[in-house]
Structure formats: C-alpha cells, structure tokens
Design a protein around this motif. Structure first.
Motif, PDB file in Angstrom:
ATOM      1  N   ASN A 115       0.829  -1.205   0.000  1.00 35.75           N
ATOM      2  CA  ASN A 115       0.000   0.000   0.000  1.00 35.75           C
ATOM      3  C   ASN A 115       0.866   1.259   0.000  1.00 35.75           C
ATOM      4  OD1 ASN A 115      -2.337  -1.499  -0.020  1.00 35.75           O
ATOM      5  ND2 ASN A 115      -2.572  -1.458   2.197  1.00 35.75           N
ATOM      6  N   VAL A 116       1.946   1.241   0.772  1.00 34.43           N
ATOM      7  CA  VAL A 116       2.857   2.384   0.803  1.00 34.43           C
ATOM      8  C   VAL A 116       3.527   2.555  -0.555  1.00 34.43           C
ATOM      9  CG1 VAL A 116       5.009   3.266   1.794  1.00 34.43           C
ATOM     10  CG2 VAL A 116       3.250   2.288   3.275  1.00 34.43           C
ATOM     11  N   LEU A 117       3.986   1.441  -1.140  1.00 34.11           N
ATOM     12  CA  LEU A 117       4.627   1.512  -2.452  1.00 34.11           C
ATOM     13  C   LEU A 117       3.658   2.040  -3.504  1.00 34.11           C
ATOM     14  CD1 LEU A 117       6.637  -1.836  -2.488  1.00 34.11           C
ATOM     15  CD2 LEU A 117       7.562   0.466  -2.340  1.00 34.11           C
ATOM     16  N   SER A 118       2.412   1.587  -3.438  1.00 32.05           N
ATOM     17  CA  SER A 118       1.415   2.046  -4.402  1.00 32.05           C
ATOM     18  C   SER A 118       1.168   3.537  -4.270  1.00 32.05           C
ATOM     19  CB  SER A 118       0.094   1.293  -4.212  1.00 32.05           C
ATOM     20  OG  SER A 118       0.267  -0.064  -4.510  1.00 32.05           O
ATOM     21  N   ARG A 119       1.066   4.005  -3.037  1.00 35.87           N
ATOM     22  CA  ARG A 119       0.844   5.436  -2.818  1.00 35.87           C
ATOM     23  C   ARG A 119       2.034   6.242  -3.342  1.00 35.87           C
ATOM     24  NH1 ARG A 119       0.456   5.632   2.515  1.00 35.87           N
ATOM     25  NH2 ARG A 119       2.585   6.335   2.763  1.00 35.87           N
ATOM     26  N   ARG A 159       1.916   6.259  -7.126  1.00 32.09           N
ATOM     27  CA  ARG A 159       0.862   7.147  -7.613  1.00 32.09           C
ATOM     28  C   ARG A 159       1.308   8.610  -7.522  1.00 32.09           C
ATOM     29  NH1 ARG A 159      -2.970   4.751  -5.239  1.00 32.09           N
ATOM     30  NH2 ARG A 159      -2.725   5.798  -3.255  1.00 32.09           N
ATOM     31  N   GLU A 160       1.940   8.976  -6.415  1.00 34.82           N
ATOM     32  CA  GLU A 160       2.416  10.349  -6.247  1.00 34.82           C
ATOM     33  C   GLU A 160       3.516  10.680  -7.256  1.00 34.82           C
ATOM     34  OE1 GLU A 160       3.592  10.489  -2.174  1.00 34.82           O
ATOM     35  OE2 GLU A 160       1.524  10.544  -1.433  1.00 34.82           O
ATOM     36  N   ALA A 161       4.407   9.723  -7.519  1.00 32.08           N
ATOM     37  CA  ALA A 161       5.490   9.954  -8.482  1.00 32.08           C
ATOM     38  C   ALA A 161       4.945  10.104  -9.895  1.00 32.08           C
ATOM     39  CB  ALA A 161       6.505   8.816  -8.414  1.00 32.08           C
ATOM     40  N   VAL A 162       3.947   9.290 -10.240  1.00 29.67           N
ATOM     41  CA  VAL A 162       3.356   9.363 -11.574  1.00 29.67           C
ATOM     42  C   VAL A 162       2.622  10.684 -11.739  1.00 29.67           C
ATOM     43  CG1 VAL A 162       1.593   8.360 -13.076  1.00 29.67           C
ATOM     44  CG2 VAL A 162       3.209   6.880 -11.900  1.00 29.67           C
ATOM     45  N   GLU A 163       1.880  11.081 -10.723  1.00 31.37           N
ATOM     46  CA  GLU A 163       1.117  12.334 -10.810  1.00 31.37           C
ATOM     47  C   GLU A 163       2.045  13.544 -10.935  1.00 31.37           C
ATOM     48  OE1 GLU A 163      -1.339  12.226  -7.357  1.00 31.37           O
ATOM     49  OE2 GLU A 163      -2.759  10.801  -8.241  1.00 31.37           O
ATOM     50  N   SER A 164       3.204  13.465 -10.322  1.00 26.87           N
ATOM     51  CA  SER A 164       4.142  14.589 -10.410  1.00 26.87           C
ATOM     52  C   SER A 164       4.985  14.522 -11.681  1.00 26.87           C
ATOM     53  CB  SER A 164       5.050  14.617  -9.185  1.00 26.87           C
ATOM     54  OG  SER A 164       5.916  13.498  -9.196  1.00 26.87           O
ATOM     55  N   GLY A 165       4.837  13.446 -12.460  1.00 25.44           N
ATOM     56  CA  GLY A 165       5.561  13.321 -13.722  1.00 25.44           C
ATOM     57  C   GLY A 165       6.961  12.778 -13.585  1.00 25.44           C
ATOM     58  N   GLN A 166       7.317  12.244 -12.437  1.00 25.07           N
ATOM     59  CA  GLN A 166       8.677  11.744 -12.220  1.00 25.07           C
ATOM     60  C   GLN A 166       8.892  10.367 -12.841  1.00 25.07           C
ATOM     61  OE1 GLN A 166       9.206  11.808  -8.015  1.00 25.07           O
ATOM     62  NE2 GLN A 166       9.391  14.031  -7.899  1.00 25.07           N
ATOM     63  N   LEU A 167       7.840   9.544 -12.866  1.00 28.55           N
ATOM     64  CA  LEU A 167       8.002   8.166 -13.335  1.00 28.55           C
ATOM     65  C   LEU A 167       6.860   7.771 -14.264  1.00 28.55           C
ATOM     66  CD1 LEU A 167       8.906   6.510  -9.930  1.00 28.55           C
ATOM     67  CD2 LEU A 167      10.480   7.025 -11.768  1.00 28.55           C
ATOM     68  N   GLY A 168       7.124   6.786 -15.133  1.00 32.64           N
ATOM     69  CA  GLY A 168       6.082   6.216 -15.970  1.00 32.64           C
ATOM     70  C   GLY A 168       5.292   5.198 -15.180  1.00 32.64           C
ATOM     71  N   TYR A 228       4.773   0.311 -11.598  1.00 32.75           N
ATOM     72  CA  TYR A 228       3.824  -0.608 -10.988  1.00 32.75           C
ATOM     73  C   TYR A 228       4.309  -2.051 -11.122  1.00 32.75           C
ATOM     74  CZ  TYR A 228      -0.455  -3.134 -10.026  1.00 32.75           C
ATOM     75  OH  TYR A 228      -1.378  -3.998  -9.504  1.00 32.75           O
ATOM     76  N   ALA A 229       4.756  -2.409 -12.316  1.00 34.93           N
ATOM     77  CA  ALA A 229       5.224  -3.779 -12.551  1.00 34.93           C
ATOM     78  C   ALA A 229       6.429  -4.092 -11.668  1.00 34.93           C
ATOM     79  CB  ALA A 229       5.582  -3.967 -14.016  1.00 34.93           C
ATOM     80  N   HIS A 230       7.342  -3.145 -11.548  1.00 34.97           N
ATOM     81  CA  HIS A 230       8.533  -3.358 -10.729  1.00 34.97           C
ATOM     82  C   HIS A 230       8.147  -3.550  -9.259  1.00 34.97           C
ATOM     83  CE1 HIS A 230      12.575  -2.969  -9.204  1.00 34.97           C
ATOM     84  NE2 HIS A 230      12.167  -2.012  -8.392  1.00 34.97           N
TER      85      HIS A 230
END
Length: 78
Positions: free
Chosen positions: A11-15, A18-27, A32-34
């Motif tokens: 759950n922590v990793l997912s959050r 999600r925050e990294a994707v929303e900020s544009g840092q990661l695809g 998610y797969a990793h």
C-alpha cells in the motif's frame, strides 16, 4: 514478514508510485510492474523460508525432540 505486513508495504509503495506518476517523475506501467514483482518476490521468499522451517521442525519432532524457547528468546531442541 507476515502477509499483513507485505500488504501494508505494498500500500505504501502504491501510494508512492501514484504520487510519483502524478508529479511526472516516473512512468506508471514500469513502476507498478517493478513494485509488484518486488512484493511478490518477498512473499515467495518468506513462504519458502516458512516451508523449510516447517520441514526442519517435522524432522526434529520425528526424532522425538521437543522444541523449547530459551529465556533470551532463542529456540532449541531437547
């Protein structure tokens, strides 16, 4: 590590993902797969360790030994 701990970590990793994707840092797909593979690998490792411990315990019990917990928390057979 229990299943509840693994789920909490996921759950922590997912959050975080999600925050990294929303900020544009990661695809999103790659991250998610990793993370999923990481959590699955930890669960498989723990399951393998538990099975090995149960197998060792069965062998010791079949020899007539009893599992005892010491005063400092260690486990030994007598």
């Amino acid at each position: 590590m229990t299943l509840a701990q693994i789920q909490a970590m996921y759950n922590v990793l997912s959050r975080n993902r999600r925050e990294a994707v929303e900020s544009g840092q990661l695809g999103s797909a790659q991250t998610y797969a990793h993370e999923m593979e990481h959590v699955k690998a930890q669960y498989r490792t723990q399951a393998r360790k538990n099975k090995a411990r149960r197998d060792r315990d069965d062998v010791m019990r079949s020899c007539g030994l009893v599992r005892v917990r010491g005063a400092l928390g260690g486990v030994y057979w007598e």
